[in-house]
Design a protein around this motif. Structure first.
Motif, PDB file in Angstrom:
ATOM      1  N   GLN A 133       0.830  -1.203   0.000  1.00 35.54           N
ATOM      2  CA  GLN A 133       0.000   0.000   0.000  1.00 35.54           C
ATOM      3  C   GLN A 133       0.869   1.260   0.000  1.00 35.54           C
ATOM      4  OE1 GLN A 133      -3.095   0.119   2.948  1.00 35.54           O
ATOM      5  NE2 GLN A 133      -3.716  -2.012   2.583  1.00 35.54           N
ATOM      6  N   ARG A 134       1.953   1.230   0.741  1.00 32.64           N
ATOM      7  CA  ARG A 134       2.842   2.387   0.780  1.00 32.64           C
ATOM      8  C   ARG A 134       3.423   2.668  -0.602  1.00 32.64           C
ATOM      9  NH1 ARG A 134       5.682   5.020   4.682  1.00 32.64           N
ATOM     10  NH2 ARG A 134       5.055   3.493   6.251  1.00 32.64           N
ATOM     11  N   ARG A 135       3.886   1.599  -1.284  1.00 30.07           N
ATOM     12  CA  ARG A 135       4.481   1.772  -2.606  1.00 30.07           C
ATOM     13  C   ARG A 135       3.425   2.233  -3.614  1.00 30.07           C
ATOM     14  NH1 ARG A 135       8.193   3.668  -5.740  1.00 30.07           N
ATOM     15  NH2 ARG A 135       8.840   2.342  -7.472  1.00 30.07           N
ATOM     16  N   ALA A 136       2.206   1.718  -3.489  1.00 28.87           N
ATOM     17  CA  ALA A 136       1.120   2.132  -4.387  1.00 28.87           C
ATOM     18  C   ALA A 136       0.834   3.625  -4.218  1.00 28.87           C
ATOM     19  CB  ALA A 136      -0.133   1.314  -4.113  1.00 28.87           C
ATOM     20  N   HIS A 137       0.877   4.082  -2.967  1.00 27.48           N
ATOM     21  CA  HIS A 137       0.679   5.507  -2.698  1.00 27.48           C
ATOM     22  C   HIS A 137       1.788   6.335  -3.349  1.00 27.48           C
ATOM     23  CE1 HIS A 137       0.364   9.331  -0.679  1.00 27.48           C
ATOM     24  NE2 HIS A 137       1.559   9.158  -0.127  1.00 27.48           N
ATOM     25  N   GLU A 138       3.045   5.861  -3.264  1.00 25.57           N
ATOM     26  CA  GLU A 138       4.174   6.583  -3.848  1.00 25.57           C
ATOM     27  C   GLU A 138       4.060   6.658  -5.377  1.00 25.57           C
ATOM     28  OE1 GLU A 138       7.475   4.363  -2.477  1.00 25.57           O
ATOM     29  OE2 GLU A 138       7.453   5.201  -0.441  1.00 25.57           O
ATOM     30  N   LEU A 139       3.555   5.589  -5.978  1.00 23.88           N
ATOM     31  CA  LEU A 139       3.480   5.525  -7.441  1.00 23.88           C
ATOM     32  C   LEU A 139       2.301   6.314  -8.005  1.00 23.88           C
ATOM     33  CD1 LEU A 139       4.281   1.732  -7.971  1.00 23.88           C
ATOM     34  CD2 LEU A 139       5.719   3.653  -8.680  1.00 23.88           C
ATOM     35  N   THR A 140       1.213   6.360  -7.255  1.00 23.86           N
ATOM     36  CA  THR A 140      -0.021   6.939  -7.804  1.00 23.86           C
ATOM     37  C   THR A 140      -0.465   8.234  -7.142  1.00 23.86           C
ATOM     38  OG1 THR A 140      -1.475   5.706  -6.307  1.00 23.86           O
ATOM     39  CG2 THR A 140      -0.826   4.611  -8.374  1.00 23.86           C
ATOM     40  N   GLY A 141       0.028   8.480  -5.939  1.00 24.57           N
ATOM     41  CA  GLY A 141      -0.425   9.661  -5.201  1.00 24.57           C
ATOM     42  C   GLY A 141      -1.746   9.450  -4.491  1.00 24.57           C
ATOM     43  N   VAL A 142      -2.319   8.274  -4.570  1.00 23.99           N
ATOM     44  CA  VAL A 142      -3.592   7.980  -3.921  1.00 23.99           C
ATOM     45  C   VAL A 142      -3.338   7.695  -2.435  1.00 23.99           C
ATOM     46  CG1 VAL A 142      -5.580   6.423  -3.845  1.00 23.99           C
ATOM     47  CG2 VAL A 142      -4.564   7.058  -6.054  1.00 23.99           C
ATOM     48  N   ALA A 143      -4.121   8.297  -1.559  1.00 28.59           N
ATOM     49  CA  ALA A 143      -3.950   8.124  -0.114  1.00 28.59           C
ATOM     50  C   ALA A 143      -4.149   6.666   0.281  1.00 28.59           C
ATOM     51  CB  ALA A 143      -4.940   9.012   0.635  1.00 28.59           C
ATOM     52  N   ARG A 144      -3.382   6.211   1.256  1.00 29.01           N
ATOM     53  CA  ARG A 144      -3.477   4.822   1.695  1.00 29.01           C
ATOM     54  C   ARG A 144      -4.857   4.535   2.278  1.00 29.01           C
ATOM     55  NH1 ARG A 144       1.813   4.035   5.281  1.00 29.01           N
ATOM     56  NH2 ARG A 144       0.968   1.906   5.471  1.00 29.01           N
ATOM     57  N   ASP A 145      -5.458   5.527   2.944  1.00 30.81           N
ATOM     58  CA  ASP A 145      -6.814   5.323   3.478  1.00 30.81           C
ATOM     59  C   ASP A 145      -7.794   5.038   2.344  1.00 30.81           C
ATOM     60  OD1 ASP A 145      -5.968   5.706   6.043  1.00 30.81           O
ATOM     61  OD2 ASP A 145      -6.583   7.820   6.145  1.00 30.81           O
ATOM     62  N   THR A 146      -7.643   5.740   1.237  1.00 29.50           N
ATOM     63  CA  THR A 146      -8.530   5.516   0.091  1.00 29.50           C
ATOM     64  C   THR A 146      -8.321   4.115  -0.473  1.00 29.50           C
ATOM     65  OG1 THR A 146      -8.467   7.870  -0.488  1.00 29.50           O
ATOM     66  CG2 THR A 146      -9.164   6.340  -2.211  1.00 29.50           C
ATOM     67  N   ILE A 147      -7.061   3.701  -0.546  1.00 33.85           N
ATOM     68  CA  ILE A 147      -6.760   2.365  -1.063  1.00 33.85           C
ATOM     69  C   ILE A 147      -7.391   1.302  -0.169  1.00 33.85           C
ATOM     70  CG2 ILE A 147      -4.922   0.708  -1.556  1.00 33.85           C
ATOM     71  CD1 ILE A 147      -3.110   3.091  -2.230  1.00 33.85           C
ATOM     72  N   ARG A 148      -7.220   1.458   1.148  1.00 37.46           N
ATOM     73  CA  ARG A 148      -7.782   0.479   2.081  1.00 37.46           C
ATOM     74  C   ARG A 148      -9.306   0.445   1.980  1.00 37.46           C
ATOM     75  NH1 ARG A 148      -3.401   2.079   5.560  1.00 37.46           N
ATOM     76  NH2 ARG A 148      -4.618   3.823   6.363  1.00 37.46           N
ATOM     77  N   GLU A 149      -9.921   1.621   1.852  1.00 37.41           N
ATOM     78  CA  GLU A 149     -11.368   1.687   1.764  1.00 37.41           C
ATOM     79  C   GLU A 149     -11.871   0.960   0.514  1.00 37.41           C
ATOM     80  OE1 GLU A 149     -14.788   5.132   1.156  1.00 37.41           O
ATOM     81  OE2 GLU A 149     -12.838   5.667   2.007  1.00 37.41           O
ATOM     82  N   ARG A 150     -11.197   1.180  -0.601  1.00 35.21           N
ATOM     83  CA  ARG A 150     -11.620   0.515  -1.837  1.00 35.21           C
ATOM     84  C   ARG A 150     -11.402  -0.998  -1.769  1.00 35.21           C
ATOM     85  NH1 ARG A 150     -12.817   4.067  -6.044  1.00 35.21           N
ATOM     86  NH2 ARG A 150     -13.433   6.006  -5.018  1.00 35.21           N
ATOM     87  N   LEU A 151     -10.302  -1.400  -1.170  1.00 35.67           N
ATOM     88  CA  LEU A 151     -10.018  -2.833  -1.035  1.00 35.67           C
ATOM     89  C   LEU A 151     -11.081  -3.496  -0.154  1.00 35.67           C
ATOM     90  CD1 LEU A 151      -6.145  -2.804  -0.588  1.00 35.67           C
ATOM     91  CD2 LEU A 151      -7.391  -3.737  -2.518  1.00 35.67           C
ATOM     92  N   LYS A 152     -11.476  -2.799   0.901  1.00 35.49           N
ATOM     93  CA  LYS A 152     -12.505  -3.332   1.800  1.00 35.49           C
ATOM     94  C   LYS A 152     -13.834  -3.465   1.044  1.00 35.49           C
ATOM     95  CE  LYS A 152     -12.494  -1.896   5.981  1.00 35.49           C
ATOM     96  NZ  LYS A 152     -12.648  -1.056   7.216  1.00 35.49           N
ATOM     97  N   GLY A 153     -14.131  -2.466   0.210  1.00 36.28           N
ATOM     98  CA  GLY A 153     -15.369  -2.529  -0.583  1.00 36.28           C
ATOM     99  C   GLY A 153     -15.363  -3.720  -1.521  1.00 36.28           C
ATOM    100  N   ILE A 154     -14.186  -4.016  -2.112  1.00 39.06           N
ATOM    101  CA  ILE A 154     -14.069  -5.160  -3.012  1.00 39.06           C
ATOM    102  C   ILE A 154     -14.303  -6.454  -2.254  1.00 39.06           C
ATOM    103  CG2 ILE A 154     -12.467  -6.455  -4.463  1.00 39.06           C
ATOM    104  CD1 ILE A 154     -11.184  -3.794  -5.239  1.00 39.06           C
ATOM    105  N   GLU A 155     -13.698  -6.556  -1.055  1.00 41.50           N
ATOM    106  CA  GLU A 155     -13.857  -7.759  -0.249  1.00 41.50           C
ATOM    107  C   GLU A 155     -15.311  -7.965   0.157  1.00 41.50           C
ATOM    108  OE1 GLU A 155     -11.309  -7.296   3.064  1.00 41.50           O
ATOM    109  OE2 GLU A 155      -9.447  -7.436   1.900  1.00 41.50           O
ATOM    110  N   ASN A 156     -15.990  -6.883   0.541  1.00 43.31           N
ATOM    111  CA  ASN A 156     -17.385  -6.992   0.958  1.00 43.31           C
ATOM    112  C   ASN A 156     -18.294  -7.382  -0.187  1.00 43.31           C
ATOM    113  OD1 ASN A 156     -16.687  -6.273   3.569  1.00 43.31           O
ATOM    114  ND2 ASN A 156     -17.116  -4.084   3.273  1.00 43.31           N
ATOM    115  N   SER A 157     -18.002  -6.825  -1.378  1.00 47.53           N
ATOM    116  CA  SER A 157     -18.842  -7.148  -2.532  1.00 47.53           C
ATOM    117  C   SER A 157     -18.620  -8.579  -2.982  1.00 47.53           C
ATOM    118  CB  SER A 157     -18.535  -6.191  -3.685  1.00 47.53           C
ATOM    119  OG  SER A 157     -17.203  -6.330  -4.128  1.00 47.53           O
ATOM    120  N   GLY A 158     -17.407  -9.095  -2.673  1.00 52.86           N
ATOM    121  CA  GLY A 158     -17.115 -10.481  -3.059  1.00 52.86           C
ATOM    122  C   GLY A 158     -17.799 -11.468  -2.164  1.00 52.86           C
TER     123      GLY A 158
END
Length: 367
Positions: free
Chosen positions: A342-367
């Motif tokens: 998640q840290r490296r993804a934030h460095e590469l994209t500029g997307v906040a880690r909280d946003t990444i975690r939130e989206r990942l959680k949404g994917i898990e819940n929808s699955g």
């Protein structure tokens, strides 16, 4: 009597082109006679004769009789010949382009059916679109599928330093291409087919357009002429009307880019599909040639320093001009596929880690 005069005239014309040795023109003339013949028995006989015409081993069989055209000043060859065109990879096109190219090839494979229906195959085709979108590759693909050599006109050679010779060079090339079974590619057509109302062009260049128009009108249906241009807006309006088919090539959309990327990184990474998804977003709006150049650049870097290719792909993620949603999609896929933290993804994209975690959680819940 009038019928006899017409018959004599047609016979003399046939004799003239037969003695010239232009087999393709003879075939075209007989096709026309078969169409117009009032005698159905004669028409059927000519169609059958054309259908059964003998073939020979090499489409370039006439090269011994007709020497390759050269510039009269420099003696440089005007054509580049690829007798067996080699494709670095299979082309990836839109459904419309793929169907059009497939139909043109299919016409040649069922030529006898067209002749029996008194129809001619598509013989002149114009490819338009920006650089690097696969126009030349499409010509190579057609030549391979038809089993014909590809002849490519070198426009830098045909534009003689003595401008008055350019028209003669062009005629030599086109006459030669008419004499053999081939696909002729006129690349960068706008260099010789500019608008005749362009006040910036001198008379000789304008006369080249007239030469080209005459040749297009006279192109035999047994041959295929493909012209390509990156600047369709520069073409003389009369040129457009001379082509049987116009094929527009666009920059690859995201799905086409993904398929193309998969084809050039296969067997290089265990995460091909994931990287193809991610890179299709990062490299959207790039041409096929630009995509290939960028990916081959990181492949060379990986080969030189011995690192895993997966470690080099992130260098292609230039996302400054991408939408916020595209950046989030890239960040989430990088993490969900296990490519980076998640840290490296934030460095590469500029997307906040909280946003990444939130989206990942949404994917898990929808699955």
């Amino acid at each position: 009597m009038a019928g006899d005069k017409n018959y004599n005239k047609e016979f003399v014309h046939l004799a003239r082109i037969a003695l010239s040795g232009r087999q393709q023109d003879v075939q075209l003339f007989l096709q026309r006679i078969a169409k117009r013949a009032a005698d159905s028995e004669l028409s059927s006989a000519l169609v059958e004769l054309l259908r059964k015409q003998p073939t020979r081993s090499s489409p370039l069989r006439r090269t011994a009789e007709a020497a390759l055209p050269v510039d009269t000043d420099s003696r440089f060859q005007l054509l580049r010949i690829e007798e067996h065109p080699d494709l670095p990879h299979e082309p990836v096109y839109t459904e419309v382009v793929s169907k059009t190219l497939g139909r043109i090839v299919d016409e040649r494979k069922h030529l006898s059916s067209l002749l029996e229906a008194q129809l001619e195959p598509t013989k002149t085709i114009l490819f338009t679109g920006p650089p690097g979108v696969g126009k030349t590759l499409a010509a190579r693909w057609m030549a391979r599928e038809m089993g014909r050599p590809l002849l490519i006109l070198d426009l830098s050679a045909v534009m003689s330093s003595y401008l008055g010779r350019t028209g003669a060079n062009l005629r030599h090339v086109l006459d030669y291409a008419k004499s053999i079974d081939c696909i002729l590619l006129l690349d960068e057509l706008d260099a010789i087919a500019k608008r005749r109302d362009d006040s910036g062009e001198i008379g000789e260049l304008k006369r080249l357009v007239t030469v080209l128009l005459q040749q297009l009108d006279d192109w035999p249906s047994s041959g295929v002429l493909v012209a390509a241009t990156n600047h369709a807006e520069l073409l003389d309006p009369a040129v457009w009307r001379r082509f049987d088919e116009i094929v527009e090539f666009d920059l690859p959309h995201r799905e086409a880019a993904k398929v193309f990327i998969q084809s050039i990184i296969k067997n290089t990474s265990s995460k091909i599909d994931d990287w193809a998804d991610i890179l299709s977003i990062a490299l959207e709006d790039c041409s096929y040639s630009d995509i290939e150049r960028k990916i081959n650049g990181v492949r060379r870097a990986a080969a030189i320093n011995g690192k895993n290719l997966d470690d080099h792909f992130p260098s292609l993620l230039r996302l400054d001009e991408k939408t916020k949603q595209d950046k989030i999609d890239v960040a989430v896929q990088l993490v969900s596929s296990g490519l980076v933290t998640q840290r490296r993804a934030h460095e590469l994209t500029g997307v906040a880690r909280d946003t990444i975690r939130e989206r990942l959680k949404g994917i898990e819940n929808s699955g």
